[in-house]
Design a protein around this motif. Structure first.
Motif, PDB file in Angstrom:
ATOM      1  N   PRO A   9       7.557  -5.518 -46.589  1.00 24.80           N
ATOM      2  CA  PRO A   9       6.781  -6.642 -47.122  1.00 24.80           C
ATOM      3  C   PRO A   9       5.631  -6.154 -48.008  1.00 24.80           C
ATOM      4  O   PRO A   9       5.014  -5.136 -47.728  1.00 24.80           O
ATOM      5  CB  PRO A   9       6.226  -7.328 -45.879  1.00 24.80           C
ATOM      6  N   MET A  10       5.365  -6.887 -49.045  1.00 28.43           N
ATOM      7  CA  MET A  10       4.270  -6.560 -49.961  1.00 28.43           C
ATOM      8  C   MET A  10       2.950  -6.983 -49.336  1.00 28.43           C
ATOM      9  O   MET A  10       2.859  -8.049 -48.733  1.00 28.43           O
ATOM     10  CB  MET A  10       4.494  -7.291 -51.281  1.00 28.43           C
ATOM     11  N   SER A  11       1.946  -6.171 -49.504  1.00 31.00           N
ATOM     12  CA  SER A  11       0.620  -6.515 -48.995  1.00 31.00           C
ATOM     13  C   SER A  11       0.011  -7.630 -49.843  1.00 31.00           C
ATOM     14  O   SER A  11       0.404  -7.843 -50.996  1.00 31.00           O
ATOM     15  CB  SER A  11      -0.298  -5.293 -49.025  1.00 31.00           C
ATOM     16  N   ALA A  12      -0.969  -8.299 -49.281  1.00 34.20           N
ATOM     17  CA  ALA A  12      -1.655  -9.359 -50.021  1.00 34.20           C
ATOM     18  C   ALA A  12      -2.351  -8.792 -51.251  1.00 34.20           C
ATOM     19  O   ALA A  12      -2.339  -9.403 -52.325  1.00 34.20           O
ATOM     20  CB  ALA A  12      -2.655 -10.067 -49.110  1.00 34.20           C
ATOM     21  N   ALA A  13      -2.940  -7.606 -51.106  1.00 34.51           N
ATOM     22  CA  ALA A  13      -3.640  -6.982 -52.238  1.00 34.51           C
ATOM     23  C   ALA A  13      -2.656  -6.633 -53.359  1.00 34.51           C
ATOM     24  O   ALA A  13      -2.949  -6.850 -54.536  1.00 34.51           O
ATOM     25  CB  ALA A  13      -4.385  -5.734 -51.773  1.00 34.51           C
ATOM     26  N   ALA A  14      -1.511  -6.096 -52.989  1.00 34.06           N
ATOM     27  CA  ALA A  14      -0.510  -5.759 -54.005  1.00 34.06           C
ATOM     28  C   ALA A  14      -0.012  -7.015 -54.706  1.00 34.06           C
ATOM     29  O   ALA A  14       0.167  -7.027 -55.925  1.00 34.06           O
ATOM     30  CB  ALA A  14       0.652  -4.995 -53.375  1.00 34.06           C
ATOM     31  N   ALA A  15       0.201  -8.077 -53.949  1.00 29.02           N
ATOM     32  CA  ALA A  15       0.663  -9.335 -54.541  1.00 29.02           C
ATOM     33  C   ALA A  15      -0.372  -9.876 -55.534  1.00 29.02           C
ATOM     34  O   ALA A  15      -0.005 -10.379 -56.597  1.00 29.02           O
ATOM     35  CB  ALA A  15       0.951 -10.355 -53.450  1.00 29.02           C
ATOM     36  N   GLU A  16      -1.646  -9.750 -55.196  1.00 26.84           N
ATOM     37  CA  GLU A  16      -2.713 -10.196 -56.098  1.00 26.84           C
ATOM     38  C   GLU A  16      -2.722  -9.389 -57.392  1.00 26.84           C
ATOM     39  O   GLU A  16      -2.998  -9.922 -58.459  1.00 26.84           O
ATOM     40  CB  GLU A  16      -4.084 -10.077 -55.414  1.00 26.84           C
ATOM     41  N   ARG A  17      -2.419  -8.103 -57.306  1.00 24.18           N
ATOM     42  CA  ARG A  17      -2.416  -7.253 -58.501  1.00 24.18           C
ATOM     43  C   ARG A  17      -1.183  -7.482 -59.364  1.00 24.18           C
ATOM     44  O   ARG A  17      -1.246  -7.388 -60.587  1.00 24.18           O
ATOM     45  CB  ARG A  17      -2.488  -5.775 -58.096  1.00 24.18           C
ATOM     46  N   ILE A  18      -0.060  -7.782 -58.750  1.00 22.84           N
ATOM     47  CA  ILE A  18       1.204  -7.903 -59.481  1.00 22.84           C
ATOM     48  C   ILE A  18       1.441  -9.309 -60.028  1.00 22.84           C
ATOM     49  O   ILE A  18       2.106  -9.485 -61.043  1.00 22.84           O
ATOM     50  CB  ILE A  18       2.368  -7.456 -58.585  1.00 22.84           C
ATOM     51  N   ALA A  19       0.890 -10.307 -59.396  1.00 25.00           N
ATOM     52  CA  ALA A  19       1.123 -11.693 -59.812  1.00 25.00           C
ATOM     53  C   ALA A  19       0.826 -11.948 -61.292  1.00 25.00           C
ATOM     54  O   ALA A  19       1.604 -12.647 -61.953  1.00 25.00           O
ATOM     55  CB  ALA A  19       0.325 -12.653 -58.929  1.00 25.00           C
ATOM     56  N   PRO A  20      -0.258 -11.392 -61.879  1.00 22.72           N
ATOM     57  CA  PRO A  20      -0.488 -11.642 -63.310  1.00 22.72           C
ATOM     58  C   PRO A  20       0.640 -11.112 -64.204  1.00 22.72           C
ATOM     59  O   PRO A  20       0.957 -11.722 -65.225  1.00 22.72           O
ATOM     60  CB  PRO A  20      -1.804 -10.901 -63.594  1.00 22.72           C
ATOM     61  N   LEU A  21       1.246 -10.011 -63.820  1.00 19.69           N
ATOM     62  CA  LEU A  21       2.362  -9.477 -64.604  1.00 19.69           C
ATOM     63  C   LEU A  21       3.559 -10.412 -64.519  1.00 19.69           C
ATOM     64  O   LEU A  21       4.187 -10.732 -65.532  1.00 19.69           O
ATOM     65  CB  LEU A  21       2.735  -8.087 -64.104  1.00 19.69           C
ATOM     66  N   LEU A  22       3.865 -10.860 -63.328  1.00 18.37           N
ATOM     67  CA  LEU A  22       4.979 -11.789 -63.161  1.00 18.37           C
ATOM     68  C   LEU A  22       4.695 -13.113 -63.862  1.00 18.37           C
ATOM     69  O   LEU A  22       5.590 -13.711 -64.450  1.00 18.37           O
ATOM     70  CB  LEU A  22       5.257 -12.007 -61.671  1.00 18.37           C
ATOM     71  N   LYS A  23       3.440 -13.539 -63.825  1.00 16.61           N
ATOM     72  CA  LYS A  23       3.058 -14.776 -64.524  1.00 16.61           C
ATOM     73  C   LYS A  23       3.278 -14.623 -66.030  1.00 16.61           C
ATOM     74  O   LYS A  23       3.725 -15.547 -66.704  1.00 16.61           O
ATOM     75  CB  LYS A  23       1.603 -15.110 -64.225  1.00 16.61           C
ATOM     76  N   ALA A  24       2.977 -13.441 -66.548  1.00 16.07           N
ATOM     77  CA  ALA A  24       3.145 -13.202 -67.983  1.00 16.07           C
ATOM     78  C   ALA A  24       4.596 -13.337 -68.417  1.00 16.07           C
ATOM     79  O   ALA A  24       4.874 -13.820 -69.507  1.00 16.07           O
ATOM     80  CB  ALA A  24       2.614 -11.819 -68.355  1.00 16.07           C
ATOM     81  N   ILE A  25       5.519 -12.927 -67.586  1.00 12.33           N
ATOM     82  CA  ILE A  25       6.937 -12.999 -67.985  1.00 12.33           C
ATOM     83  C   ILE A  25       7.625 -14.260 -67.470  1.00 12.33           C
ATOM     84  O   ILE A  25       8.803 -14.469 -67.724  1.00 12.33           O
ATOM     85  CB  ILE A  25       7.732 -11.746 -67.559  1.00 12.33           C
TER      86      ILE A  25
END
Length: 117
Positions: free
Chosen positions: A22-38
């Motif tokens: 499972p992805m940590s909450a901190a990792a999800a917060e860092r990665i979400a902007p990249l996924l939002k961009a695409i």
């Protein structure tokens, strides 16, 4: 001790594939902007068009013709991809050339690689 902040594209390199753990909450917060961009269809197509060009690079003049959108709208989407770390840009004369950054694309593929398998 200062906490370093990773850009969204850099954050992917530190995260295991979703199917492994499972992805940590901190990792999800860092990665979400990249996924939002695409997540936007126009940005996803722009990234695909650029990545599929020779040397994974394309002039903005070549990208405008692929869409029934205004040049400022295309520029806005390119800016979002650049801000997320998925594209680099270089001005040559009056034109801007965009290049796909291979690392974040590979990392994104690795992140999602095991899902559903």
């Amino acid at each position: 001790m200062s906490k370093s902040v990773l850009e969204p594209a850099e954050a992917l390199a530190c995260c295991p594939p979703l199917a492994r753990e499972p992805m940590s909450a901190a990792a999800a917060e860092r990665i979400a902007p990249l996924l939002k961009a695409i997540a936007d269809p126009v940005r996803l197509r722009l990234l695909s068009l650029i990545a599929s060009h020779a040397d994974a690079e394309a002039c903005v003049c070549d990208l405008n013709d692929a869409f029934d959108l205004s040049q400022p709208t295309i520029s806005h989407h390119l800016k979002q991809l650049h801000a997320a770390g998925l594209l680099e840009r270089e001005k040559r004369g009056v034109w801007v050339y965009y290049r796909a950054v291979p690392g974040p694309l590979r990392d994104l593929a690795a992140l999602l690689g095991g899902v559903g398998a």
